[in-house]
Design an enzyme around this catalytic site. Structure first.
Site, mmCIF file in Angstrom:
data_model
loop_
_atom_site.group_PDB
_atom_site.id
_atom_site.type_symbol
_atom_site.label_atom_id
_atom_site.label_comp_id
_atom_site.label_asym_id
_atom_site.label_seq_id
_atom_site.Cartn_x
_atom_site.Cartn_y
_atom_site.Cartn_z
ATOM 1 N N ASP A 10 -65.014 45.739 104.935
ATOM 2 C CA ASP A 10 -63.175 44.478 104.560
ATOM 3 C C ASP A 10 -63.346 44.134 105.613
ATOM 4 O O ASP A 10 -62.279 43.708 106.843
ATOM 5 C CB ASP A 10 -61.723 45.607 105.461
ATOM 6 C CG ASP A 10 -62.345 46.163 106.837
ATOM 7 O OD1 ASP A 10 -63.809 46.384 107.233
ATOM 8 O OD2 ASP A 10 -61.414 46.651 107.937
ATOM 9 N N ASP A 14 -66.029 41.450 112.653
ATOM 10 C CA ASP A 14 -67.808 41.880 112.621
ATOM 11 C C ASP A 14 -68.140 42.713 111.514
ATOM 12 O O ASP A 14 -69.385 42.281 111.178
ATOM 13 C CB ASP A 14 -66.961 42.803 113.654
ATOM 14 C CG ASP A 14 -66.158 44.062 113.512
ATOM 15 O OD1 ASP A 14 -64.745 43.447 112.332
ATOM 16 O OD2 ASP A 14 -66.131 45.418 113.761
ATOM 17 N N ASP A 15 -67.193 43.047 110.596
ATOM 18 C CA ASP A 15 -67.745 43.453 109.173
ATOM 19 C C ASP A 15 -68.865 42.154 108.933
ATOM 20 O O ASP A 15 -69.688 42.702 108.350
ATOM 21 C CB ASP A 15 -66.904 43.551 108.341
ATOM 22 C CG ASP A 15 -65.730 44.529 108.983
ATOM 23 O OD1 ASP A 15 -64.753 44.356 109.442
ATOM 24 O OD2 ASP A 15 -66.030 45.558 107.702
ATOM 25 N N ASN A 158 -57.941 52.149 119.681
ATOM 26 C CA ASN A 158 -57.384 51.165 119.596
ATOM 27 C C ASN A 158 -56.322 50.817 119.021
ATOM 28 O O ASN A 158 -55.337 49.774 119.522
ATOM 29 C CB ASN A 158 -58.654 49.774 119.214
ATOM 30 C CG ASN A 158 -59.165 50.213 118.000
ATOM 31 O OD1 ASN A 158 -59.412 51.430 117.150
ATOM 32 N ND2 ASN A 158 -60.190 49.133 117.458
ATOM 33 N N GLU A 164 -58.658 55.405 116.266
ATOM 34 C CA GLU A 164 -59.243 53.758 116.243
ATOM 35 C C GLU A 164 -58.911 53.823 115.119
ATOM 36 O O GLU A 164 -58.618 54.390 114.311
ATOM 37 C CB GLU A 164 -60.759 54.108 116.776
ATOM 38 C CG GLU A 164 -61.343 52.952 115.757
ATOM 39 C CD GLU A 164 -61.633 52.614 114.848
ATOM 40 O OE1 GLU A 164 -62.371 51.668 113.974
ATOM 41 O OE2 GLU A 164 -62.052 53.293 114.158
ATOM 42 N N ASN A 166 -59.576 52.113 112.052
ATOM 43 C CA ASN A 166 -60.162 52.441 110.535
ATOM 44 C C ASN A 166 -60.308 54.033 111.035
ATOM 45 O O ASN A 166 -59.709 54.740 109.247
ATOM 46 C CB ASN A 166 -62.038 52.637 110.563
ATOM 47 C CG ASN A 166 -62.743 51.413 110.900
ATOM 48 O OD1 ASN A 166 -62.335 50.290 110.602
ATOM 49 N ND2 ASN A 166 -64.022 51.121 111.167
ATOM 50 N N HIS A 239 -67.969 45.558 117.071
ATOM 51 C CA HIS A 239 -67.844 46.902 116.585
ATOM 52 C C HIS A 239 -69.463 47.095 115.325
ATOM 53 O O HIS A 239 -69.830 48.344 115.271
ATOM 54 C CB HIS A 239 -66.689 47.448 116.164
ATOM 55 C CG HIS A 239 -66.191 46.815 116.472
ATOM 56 N ND1 HIS A 239 -65.625 47.664 118.119
ATOM 57 C CD2 HIS A 239 -64.715 46.229 116.531
ATOM 58 C CE1 HIS A 239 -64.575 47.186 118.555
ATOM 59 N NE2 HIS A 239 -63.881 46.370 118.137
ATOM 60 N N ASP A 240 -68.913 46.493 114.098
ATOM 61 C CA ASP A 240 -69.250 47.067 112.817
ATOM 62 C C ASP A 240 -71.184 47.128 113.005
ATOM 63 O O ASP A 240 -71.843 47.661 112.570
ATOM 64 C CB ASP A 240 -68.935 45.797 111.221
ATOM 65 C CG ASP A 240 -67.344 46.580 111.381
ATOM 66 O OD1 ASP A 240 -66.970 47.906 112.009
ATOM 67 O OD2 ASP A 240 -66.984 46.174 110.742
HETATM 68 C C1 BDR Z 1 -63.117 48.390 113.748
HETATM 69 O O1 BDR Z 1 -61.649 47.850 113.050
HETATM 70 C C2 BDR Z 1 -61.710 46.952 112.555
HETATM 71 O O2 BDR Z 1 -60.825 45.788 112.971
HETATM 72 C C3 BDR Z 1 -63.020 46.291 113.060
HETATM 73 O O3 BDR Z 1 -63.770 45.573 111.790
HETATM 74 C C4 BDR Z 1 -63.218 47.822 113.172
HETATM 75 O O4 BDR Z 1 -64.728 48.242 111.785
HETATM 76 C C5 BDR Z 1 -62.872 48.624 115.233
HETATM 77 O O5 BDR Z 1 -61.451 49.825 115.663
HETATM 78 CA CA CA Z 2 -64.622 47.175 109.585
#
Ligand code: BDR
Ligand code: CA
Length: 312
Positions: A10, A14-15, A158, A164, A166, A239-240
């Site tokens: 998505d 970071d993706d 988060n 989290e 996702n 992250h990704d």
């Molecule tokens: C995940 O949530 C998204 O905002 C980032 O792309 C990552 O996949 C981190 O919690």
């Molecule tokens: Ca992501």
């Protein structure tokens, strides 16, 4: 032999780096990019995926997936990824055409078209597409090599205190994916918070230059500002790319085998990945979680891949 992957994402800042890492790594054969509404709406993240593919010269099919979670309403993360999903950066106009198939069909067809044990699924967004692929063609569970996903957290969340983003975006889908029985590595926040884009990392990215280097530097500058604003962190966690890095090189992180279940009903805990560390894991436990990151190794993989993409 490069590892064949489908990247379900998505983009998302970071993706975007995860896409570039996959494309720029000789250890990876990127078979398809599928998109899922998450960091921004499906329409925006799909356009972003096509733009990044155009910038980087990715020729694998890009297919759009689900615009909303299975049960709950859509939520996006504009406060981290901006209104476009790519921060303040204007990506190039996409020239790559969208694959007309639905992402769920692309996932199923790609896995089933390859011999058993060949295709790895790498979801780094909400898990709606992957869950629907399991329901549409349950034989993919036996056929994949493994699933390596970014999502979840064993300790601190988060999106909420314990969930989290996702997983919290589509807990029912996560439940399908985590309980499917396929080999699954959860690269969660416990791991990805060790992947900090420090000033030194920024300096190394700055040396890459060219359209790709400028693009990544611009995106990560926005991302760093967002983490400063939202979380008081100077070096944002990326992250990704950690999930892709684990497919490239097992030594990038240590893992621990543990059963993981998804909380669906808790008032304060919905979307939590409940990892049960009490006992030695059952011998056939299919799930493991990332524990300790070799950050130097990760950044070497990322920087090398970005340099390769930039020089192509
Ligand atoms: C995940 O949530 C998204 O905002 C980032 O792309 C990552 O996949 C981190 O919690
Ligand atoms: Ca992501």
């Amino acid at each position: 032999m490069p590892r064949k992957i489908v990247l379900d994402c998505d983009p998302g800042l970071d993706d975007a780096v995860a896409m570039l890492l996959a494309h720029g790594s000789p250890e990876i054969d990127l078979l398809a990019v599928t998109t899922i509404g998450g960091n921004q709406t499906l329409e925006k993240v799909t356009r972003n995926a096509l733009s990044i593919a155009t910038l980087a010269g990715i020729t694998a099919p890009v297919a759009a997936g689900c615009a909303r979670p299975l049960v709950q309403p859509v939520q996006v993360a504009g406060h981290v990824h901006g209104d476009s999903g790519l921060g303040g950066v204007t990506p190039p106009e996409p020239t790559l055409r969208l694959d007309p198939r639905h992402a769920v069909d692309v996932i199923v067809e790609t896995v089933m078209a390859h011999p058993p044990g060949e295709v790895t699924l790498v979801p780094v967004g909400p898990l709606t597409n992957i869950a629907l692929a399991v329901r549409r063609e349950p034989r993919i569970v036996e056929r994949v090599a493994e699933v390596v996903l970014m999502g979840g957290a064993c300790h601190m969340g988060n999106q909420s205190a314990v969930a989290e983003f996702n997983i919290a975006c589509d807990p029912e889908a996560a439940d399908v994916v985590f309980s499917a029985g396929w080999p699954l590595t959860m690269v969660g926040l416990d791991l990805t918070y060790q992947a900090r884009a420090t000033d030194e990392v920024f300096a190394r990215i700055g040396e890459i230059g060219g359209p790709v280097g400028e693009f990544v530097l611009g995106m990560l500058g926005f991302y760093r500002d967002a983490y400063r604003r939202n979380r008081g962190l100077d070096s944002p966690p990326l992250h990704d790319p950690c999930a892709v890095a684990y497919v490239i090189d097992r030594a990038v992180m240590s893992t621990r085998r543990v059963p993981v279940a998804i909380e669906l009903t808790g008032t304060l805990t919905r979307g939590m990945t409940v990892a049960d560390f009490r006992f030695p894991p059952p011998e056939d436990c299919p799930t493991q979680v990332g524990v300790t990151l070799d950050a130097e190794r990760l950044w070497d993989l990322v920087l090398d891949a970005l340099a390769r993409v930039a020089s192509d």
